[in-house]
Design an enzyme around this catalytic site. Structure first.
Site, short mmCIF file in Angstrom:
data_model
loop_
_atom_site.label_atom_id
_atom_site.label_comp_id
_atom_site.label_asym_id
_atom_site.label_seq_id
_atom_site.Cartn_x
_atom_site.Cartn_y
_atom_site.Cartn_z
N HIS A 203 -7.43 9.02 -4.97
CA HIS A 203 -6.52 7.88 -5.43
C HIS A 203 -7.00 6.43 -4.91
O HIS A 203 -7.71 6.62 -3.71
CB HIS A 203 -5.07 8.13 -4.71
CG HIS A 203 -4.33 6.82 -4.72
ND1 HIS A 203 -4.31 5.89 -3.40
CD2 HIS A 203 -3.50 6.14 -5.47
CE1 HIS A 203 -3.68 5.22 -3.44
NE2 HIS A 203 -3.26 5.08 -4.96
N ASN A 205 -5.94 2.07 -5.28
CA ASN A 205 -5.09 1.18 -5.80
C ASN A 205 -5.42 -0.13 -5.00
O ASN A 205 -5.34 -0.10 -3.75
CB ASN A 205 -3.65 1.54 -5.46
CG ASN A 205 -2.98 0.67 -5.78
OD1 ASN A 205 -2.29 -0.29 -4.89
ND2 ASN A 205 -2.06 0.49 -6.88
N GLY A 360 10.17 -0.49 -13.70
CA GLY A 360 8.43 -0.59 -14.05
C GLY A 360 8.35 0.60 -15.51
O GLY A 360 9.29 1.40 -15.42
#
Length: 402
Positions: A203, A205, A360
């Site tokens: 992952h 971000n 979102g």
């Protein structure tokens, strides 16, 4: 993924970070979940109350995204009445350079993953928000190597309620004021789930955030900060792989400050902690958030370096492990570890919480979840087994680089 940054990642405006995941404030009793949960299809007949998970988001805060047929040159606005600054559309602004960076990272990571997979291609959705901004969501699903890989970018403007601000930034030094808070957020987020249980999930971000005082609430200063990280979540430990991954992260950090890697490595171990299990989600990497106590230009360069380190940190590991023979037992353990991944993302992840609280884009938020995961009642690996070694490392974080 999840949160995509926020979309995920992440108001009367919809916030959306390409956050990596999706978040729910709580899960039902985990023993009530089926042994295997897949995200491929939804049964309309299932009405088991114990598996019900509800999230309440005020309809006033949700603004439906609009599908677009083409990618815009930029999601930034040339003019934005009431925006956080007058230079948001200038090519040399932090906003413009951060957007350029995350879109280039999305392109390069997707190209690298397609090259490794061989047969899979990313599906792309482009969307915009009436309140400002938009995003690009890309998903590769059921490829030859990757079961599911999502790489999202979003650049959004909006107004968030105070509770969403607290979810985005729990420590605000007393600057939170009552009433809606204008914000700008941009980020790239990805979660990559390989098919082979010996190939690790990864992952990453990276995001940039700004807030301003509400028009009718003078006194709250404009805020900005950077956040993000890259972490590895394997089902089986290959020490040379983990050391390689951490070495690349350390190299990116050391170019800016020798204190960054040990500080952000510990932050990563602490952040990806599944409190109700007393274990970490994986074997860590780096993680930071709310960074604004360094020069803004330095932090922009640092975020860029970290985002560009994903390919050299991860692709060599995938190339090495993607064709390793495995058994049904290996696959079942991978599915159990993915269950832990789901638990963290739905219960604890800050970006997911922010994305849901601000309406979102749900598909971008949930893109971080694997196609399948597994829960077994009271499962305990045999002490000394390879599975036990992984669990022990998740309970007791190790220093992988001496």
């Amino acid at each position: 993924m999840l949160p995509a940054i926020l979309s995920s990642p992440s108001s009367s405006s919809t916030s959306t970070f390409p956050l990596r995941y999706s978040s729910l404030s709580s899960l039902t009793n985990l023993s009530s979940l089926p042994l295997t949960i897949g995200c491929r299809r939804t049964s309309k007949k299932s009405t088991h109350n114990n598996c019900s998970i509800r999230v309440q988001v005020s309809s006033r805060m949700i603004e439906k995204e609009t599908p677009e047929t083409e990618r815009p040159h930029t999601f930034l606005r040339e003019s934005d009445e009431g925006s956080l600054g007058d230079d948001s559309s200038k090519p040399n602004s932090v906003r413009a350079r951060f957007e350029k960076m995350i879109r280039e990272v999305q392109d390069s990571v997707c190209a690298a993953l397609e090259d490794v997979d061989g047969g899979g291609k990313f599906k792309e959705d482009v969307w915009s928000r009436p309140g400002g901004g938009g995003g690009i969501s890309r998903v590769l699903q059921d490829g030859d190597v990757f079961e599911k890989a999502g790489v999202n970018v979003s650049v959004v403007y909006g107004v968030m309620p105070p509770e969403a601000y607290r979810a985005a930034r729990p420590v605000d030094n007393g600057d939170t004021k009552p009433g809606p808070i204008p914000f700008f957020a941009a980020g790239v987020s990805s979660v990559i789930h390989p098919k082979n249980p010996f190939a690790p999930t990864v992952h990453f971000n990276y995001r940039y955030f700004e807030t301003d005082a509400p028009k009718d609430t003078p006194g709250a200063p404009r805020q900005w900060w950077f956040g993000g990280g890259t972490d590895l979540t394997p089902a089986y430990i290959f020490e040379e792989d983990v050391k390689h991954f951490h070495s690349v992260q350390k190299g990116a950090c050391d170019k800016f400050d020798a204190s960054f890697y040990p500080r952000f490595k510990k932050w990563c171990d602490d952040y990806f902690y599944i409190k109700h299990r007393d274990e970490r989600r994986g074997l860590g990497g780096i993680f930071f958030d709310d960074l604004n106590d360094y020069d803004q230009e330095m932090l922009l360069s640092f975020s860029t370096e970290c985002a560009n380190s994903v390919i050299p940190a991860y692709i060599p590991i995938i190339e090495k492990r993607k064709d390793t023979p495995f058994t049904d037992e290996h696959k079942a353990w991978q599915q159990l570890r993915r269950g832990r991944y789901v638990e963290f993302n739905l219960v604890y992840d800050r970006g997911t919480t922010f994305g849901l609280k601000t309406g979102g884009r749900i598909e971008s938020i949930l893109v971080s979840l694997p196609l399948s995961a597994r829960w077994e009642y009271d499962h305990k690996p045999v002490e000394g087994s390879e599975e036990w070694k992984l669990l022990d490392a998740c309970i007791n974080p190790k220093e992988w680089i001496c």
